[in-house]
Design a protein around this motif. Structure first.
Motif, mmCIF file in Angstrom:
data_model
loop_
_atom_site.group_PDB
_atom_site.id
_atom_site.type_symbol
_atom_site.label_atom_id
_atom_site.label_comp_id
_atom_site.label_asym_id
_atom_site.label_seq_id
_atom_site.Cartn_x
_atom_site.Cartn_y
_atom_site.Cartn_z
ATOM 1 N N HIS A 276 10.888 2.596 3.926
ATOM 2 C CA HIS A 276 11.975 2.641 4.945
ATOM 3 C C HIS A 276 11.537 1.811 6.204
ATOM 4 O O HIS A 276 10.334 2.074 6.888
ATOM 5 C CB HIS A 276 12.174 4.200 5.110
ATOM 6 N N ARG A 277 12.733 1.428 6.515
ATOM 7 C CA ARG A 277 12.354 0.601 7.932
ATOM 8 C C ARG A 277 11.965 1.305 8.934
ATOM 9 O O ARG A 277 11.140 1.274 9.822
ATOM 10 C CB ARG A 277 13.377 -0.246 8.128
ATOM 11 N N ASN A 278 12.276 2.750 9.113
ATOM 12 C CA ASN A 278 11.903 3.652 10.224
ATOM 13 C C ASN A 278 10.294 4.013 10.290
ATOM 14 O O ASN A 278 9.404 4.080 11.090
ATOM 15 C CB ASN A 278 12.515 4.856 10.308
ATOM 16 N N ALA A 279 10.000 3.970 8.872
ATOM 17 C CA ALA A 279 8.608 4.181 8.393
ATOM 18 C C ALA A 279 7.497 2.989 8.808
ATOM 19 O O ALA A 279 6.537 3.093 9.488
ATOM 20 C CB ALA A 279 8.396 4.515 7.065
ATOM 21 N N ALA A 280 8.180 1.914 8.547
ATOM 22 C CA ALA A 280 7.451 0.608 9.116
ATOM 23 C C ALA A 280 7.549 0.613 10.375
ATOM 24 O O ALA A 280 6.375 0.211 11.117
ATOM 25 C CB ALA A 280 8.345 -0.744 8.511
ATOM 26 N N VAL A 281 8.630 0.997 11.257
ATOM 27 C CA VAL A 281 8.445 0.899 12.689
ATOM 28 C C VAL A 281 7.236 1.858 13.299
ATOM 29 O O VAL A 281 6.444 1.387 14.140
ATOM 30 C CB VAL A 281 9.732 1.301 13.169
ATOM 31 N N ARG A 282 7.307 2.891 12.592
ATOM 32 C CA ARG A 282 6.332 3.942 13.091
ATOM 33 C C ARG A 282 4.827 3.471 12.795
ATOM 34 O O ARG A 282 3.766 4.102 13.352
ATOM 35 C CB ARG A 282 6.611 5.384 12.052
ATOM 36 N N ALA A 283 4.850 2.703 11.661
ATOM 37 C CA ALA A 283 3.352 2.326 11.460
ATOM 38 C C ALA A 283 3.168 1.046 12.427
ATOM 39 O O ALA A 283 1.860 0.350 12.122
ATOM 40 C CB ALA A 283 3.429 1.896 10.062
ATOM 41 N N ALA B 290 0.855 -1.043 0.087
ATOM 42 C CA ALA B 290 0.060 -0.059 0.098
ATOM 43 C C ALA B 290 0.864 1.363 0.017
ATOM 44 O O ALA B 290 0.350 2.299 -0.196
ATOM 45 C CB ALA B 290 -0.898 0.018 1.260
ATOM 46 N N SER B 291 2.302 1.096 0.393
ATOM 47 C CA SER B 291 3.137 2.280 0.558
ATOM 48 C C SER B 291 3.752 2.342 -0.712
ATOM 49 O O SER B 291 4.512 3.360 -0.974
ATOM 50 C CB SER B 291 3.946 2.181 1.760
#
Length: 294
Positions: free
Chosen positions: A30-37, A24-25
């Protein structure tokens, strides 16, 4: 029952959720975006080990069918820029623009690790959006100004102004570092409806002809008005393909003719591939005084 158990074991819910989120992204994240999600590092590792996702350098995870241009930028530790970013943003890009993937890399950064890459080693004008896989609009424009010829660069800049609804005053206040960028900013307009219009305008004004863009006549704007009475209409294939649009164009041309204008209509192919014929036709019209009143 056994098959269901195996499927669940191979692709646990957390991995499935992560893969769905990355898809969907846009297929790469970015792995940091995944962590934030809300996704964990261990889930990312499991997804990569199981083949559901692939890891690009340290910081990026991607699906198997993620966009090649963005993956190339990630693999090279850079950001998509120049004509590559312009294409992704939907700006009008000349047909003969470079086909390589253009990536901005930090000064003193390593040379591209993959083939088919054009690197731009520059300091940024503005921070990139998100986690930096795409350069800012300003940096993208700066690279275009120095990478393409003057005409090609201006067509892309004018398209960006229209597409991104850029404020011309703000654009000219940017501290552009090169003369080509400053020239593009000075000449940029929000009047151009297409790259064809910018190309024709630049070429006709270079001949010394008085040309205005998007002048309203009979309730509709015309693409170009040479002098006071010579209308030049340009049919980009994406805007004039339907029979309904063609019918409207013919009716408008007739109305303009009845009001005393000379109307010359050219196609995308004329402007891009047979400009000499376009120029000769307009020159003949000017020689006959078609651009003058009376």
């Amino acid at each position: 029952m056994t098959a269901h158990f195996a499927s669940t074991f191979t692709h646990p819910p957390a991995v499935q959720d992560l893969v769905a989120w990355v898809t969907a992204s846009g297929g790469i994240a970015h792995r940091n975006a995944a962590v934030r999600a809300g996704h964990t590092v261990s889930t990312m590792r499991a997804a990569v080990r199981g083949g559901s996702l692939r890891k690009l350098r340290r910081d990026w995870i991607a699906t198997a069918d993620a966009p090649e241009d963005l993956c190339t930028a990630a693999l090279n530790g850079g950001s998509l820029t120049c004509v590559s970013a312009a294409r992704r943003r939907g700006w009008w890009v000349p047909d003969d623009a470079p086909a390589d993937i253009h990536v901005r890399i930090a000064p003193h950064g390593a040379s591209p690790a993959t083939a088919g890459v054009t690197a731009h080693w520059t300091h940024r004008l503005a921070p990139p959006p998100g986690f930096g896989l795409m350069e800012s609009i300003e940096d993208t424009l700066a690279h275009i100004a120095t990478c393409l010829d003057a005409e090609g660069a201006q067509t892309v800049w004018d398209s960006a102004v229209k597409r991104e609804r850029l404020d011309l005053g703000a654009l000219r206040r940017v501290r552009w570092r090169t003369s080509p960028a400053r020239t593009c900013a000075h000449r940029a307009t929000d009047l151009a409806d297409s790259g064809l219009e910018t190309i024709a305008f630049l070429r006709l004004t270079s001949l010394g002809l008085p040309v205005r863009r998007q002048v309203e006549i009979a309730g509709r704007p015309v693409d170009l008005l040479v002098g006071e009475r010579l209308v030049v209409q340009l049919d980009g294939f994406e805007f004039h393909a339907s029979s309904a649009q063609r019918t409207k164009d013919v009716a408008f041309d007739a109305e303009l003719t009845l009001r005393g204008y000379t109307v010359l209509r050219f196609t995308y192919a004329h402007v891009v591939h047979h400009w000499d014929e376009v120029e000769r036709t307009i020159a003949r019209a000017v020689a006959a005084g078609a651009h003058l009143i009376g």
